[in-house]
Design an enzyme around this catalytic site. Sequence first.
Site, short mmCIF file in Angstrom:
data_model
loop_
_atom_site.label_atom_id
_atom_site.label_comp_id
_atom_site.label_asym_id
_atom_site.label_seq_id
_atom_site.Cartn_x
_atom_site.Cartn_y
_atom_site.Cartn_z
N ALA A 82 0.86 -1.18 0.00
CA ALA A 82 0.00 0.00 0.00
C ALA A 82 0.90 1.23 0.00
O ALA A 82 2.07 1.16 0.40
CB ALA A 82 -0.90 -0.02 1.23
N GLY A 127 0.62 -4.92 0.87
CA GLY A 127 -0.57 -4.95 0.02
C GLY A 127 -0.30 -5.57 -1.35
O GLY A 127 -1.23 -6.07 -1.99
N GLU A 130 -0.62 -9.20 -0.75
CA GLU A 130 -2.05 -9.43 -0.51
C GLU A 130 -2.84 -9.44 -1.83
O GLU A 130 -3.78 -10.23 -2.00
CB GLU A 130 -2.59 -8.37 0.46
CG GLU A 130 -2.00 -8.56 1.86
CD GLU A 130 -2.32 -7.42 2.81
OE1 GLU A 130 -1.86 -6.28 2.53
OE2 GLU A 130 -3.02 -7.63 3.80
N GLU A 150 4.57 -5.27 7.26
CA GLU A 150 3.82 -4.22 7.96
C GLU A 150 4.24 -4.02 9.42
O GLU A 150 4.26 -2.88 9.91
CB GLU A 150 2.31 -4.50 7.91
CG GLU A 150 1.68 -4.23 6.55
CD GLU A 150 1.70 -5.42 5.61
OE1 GLU A 150 2.48 -6.36 5.82
OE2 GLU A 150 0.92 -5.40 4.64
N1 CAA Z 1 4.58 3.24 -0.72
C1 CAA Z 1 4.96 4.41 -1.26
N2 CAA Z 1 6.13 4.56 -1.92
C2 CAA Z 1 6.92 3.48 -2.06
C3 CAA Z 1 6.56 2.24 -1.54
C4 CAA Z 1 5.32 2.12 -0.86
N3 CAA Z 1 4.89 0.96 -0.34
N4 CAA Z 1 7.55 1.36 -1.82
C5 CAA Z 1 8.48 2.04 -2.49
N5 CAA Z 1 8.11 3.33 -2.64
C6 CAA Z 1 8.83 4.41 -3.31
C7 CAA Z 1 10.00 4.87 -2.47
O1 CAA Z 1 9.57 5.79 -1.49
C8 CAA Z 1 10.90 5.48 -3.51
O2 CAA Z 1 10.41 6.77 -3.83
P1 CAA Z 1 11.45 8.00 -4.03
O3 CAA Z 1 12.27 7.59 -5.22
O4 CAA Z 1 10.55 9.15 -4.30
O5 CAA Z 1 12.24 8.10 -2.78
C9 CAA Z 1 10.68 4.60 -4.72
O6 CAA Z 1 9.44 3.93 -4.50
C10 CAA Z 1 11.75 3.54 -4.89
O7 CAA Z 1 11.87 2.82 -3.68
P2 CAA Z 1 13.24 2.68 -2.86
O8 CAA Z 1 14.16 3.81 -3.15
O9 CAA Z 1 12.90 2.43 -1.43
O10 CAA Z 1 13.83 1.36 -3.53
P3 CAA Z 1 14.81 0.31 -2.86
O11 CAA Z 1 15.27 -0.57 -3.97
O12 CAA Z 1 15.84 0.97 -2.04
O13 CAA Z 1 13.89 -0.55 -1.86
C11 CAA Z 1 11.91 -1.73 -1.19
C12 CAA Z 1 12.81 -1.32 -2.37
C13 CAA Z 1 12.66 -2.71 -0.26
C14 CAA Z 1 10.69 -2.44 -1.79
C15 CAA Z 1 11.49 -0.47 -0.40
O14 CAA Z 1 10.99 0.49 -1.33
C16 CAA Z 1 10.42 -0.72 0.62
O15 CAA Z 1 10.72 -1.23 1.69
N6 CAA Z 1 9.16 -0.33 0.32
C17 CAA Z 1 8.06 -0.44 1.25
C18 CAA Z 1 7.60 -1.90 1.39
C19 CAA Z 1 6.53 -1.98 2.45
O16 CAA Z 1 6.74 -1.74 3.62
N7 CAA Z 1 5.30 -2.36 2.02
C20 CAA Z 1 4.15 -2.48 2.92
C21 CAA Z 1 3.35 -1.20 2.90
S1 CAA Z 1 2.10 -1.17 4.13
C22 CAA Z 1 0.83 -2.07 3.50
O17 CAA Z 1 0.91 -2.64 2.44
C23 CAA Z 1 -0.38 -2.15 4.38
C24 CAA Z 1 -1.45 -3.05 3.89
O18 CAA Z 1 -1.41 -4.24 4.08
C25 CAA Z 1 -2.64 -2.52 3.27
#
Ligand code: CAA
Length: 276
Positions: A82, A127, A130, A150
């Site tokens: 998400a 998400g 999911e 999460e």
């Molecule tokens: N939401 C919003 N933006 C996201 C994102 C997310 N889930 N995942 C990645 N991005 C964005 C980053 O912020 C980044 O943006 P900027 O270039 O503007 O800084 C861009 O995508 C590229 O990401 P990274 O620079 O972080 O890339 P990376 O290769 O260093 O890392 C990653 C990749 C490990 C996937 C890392 O991006 C990450 O940990 N993302 C979040 C994963 C996460 O926690 N997902 C769960 C979300 S909560 C949820 O899903 C709740 C639910 O059940 C409904």
Amino acid sequence: MSTAEELDDVMEEVEYTWPDLEVDVDEDGIARLAVSRPDALNALNAEVVGQIREAIEELAMDDAVSAIVLTGSGDKAFVAGADIAEMADYDPLDARAFSHFGQDMLSAIEACPKVVIAMIQGYALGGGLELALACHLRVASTTAKLGLPEVGLGLIPGFGGTQRLSRIAGPAVAREWILTGEQFSAEEAWRVGVVNRVVEPDALWSETRGLAIKVASRGPVAVQAALETIRRGLEVGQSEGESLEADAFGMMFSTRDMKEGVQAFLEKRKPEFEGR
Ligand code: CAA
């Protein structure tokens, strides 16, 4: 002109244009639906959740579509979860509504009468995983990284992950994945039953498309009935599930496809199903 003909005319005019989705349908009726938010690793904000739901519902009604492959655009991510930036300002009521909105979209995928196959490359987190779990089948590239991170954000999965992962892989796997928040390889996901197949990246589309074509070649009414019986059966006890199965099995005997399938077997030829 009959209502059915009018509906056919409207469907022929449908152009699939959602701003954050790539949608195309090939000559075999295999639709590819890709989430495309390149700046956010295809993360799901409320806008794209609504777009996916609309797209699935339209593809389900389109006679030119026989199966749907759901994926993320680009090599790096299926969907990275998400949208964390959008969620940052949510209050508890916003978050609850967002959870329901996502859950409803995923339930629409699960209830789709045509097979929906998740094609997973790169990150399928939160998400994103999911979303894949709501699809009927999952094919992953060896590059895939899957997990429910999460708890590392002080959250829990909110798009059905606590429920679907337990049902698909069992509660022990679900607890390990959800409580550690770790990322798991495609191979490990296959070992515990989270994905059906793992293939090299350059074979991902052909393998997934081949699986979609195989399901699409079977009797469409039977495929739909099997999907529905499995889905509804997971929500009830064994005897109620068997009752659903017997009703659906009986209903198949009213279809032209069943007559054709059995006749074709007896005549040692390939069946020609009509979806009726
Ligand atoms: N939401 C919003 N933006 C996201 C994102 C997310 N889930 N995942 C990645 N991005 C964005 C980053 O912020 C980044 O943006 P900027 O270039 O503007 O800084 C861009 O995508 C590229 O990401 P990274 O620079 O972080 O890339 P990376 O290769 O260093 O890392 C990653 C990749 C490990 C996937 C890392 O991006 C990450 O940990 N993302 C979040 C994963 C996460 O926690 N997902 C769960 C979300 S909560 C949820 O899903 C709740 C639910 O059940 C409904």
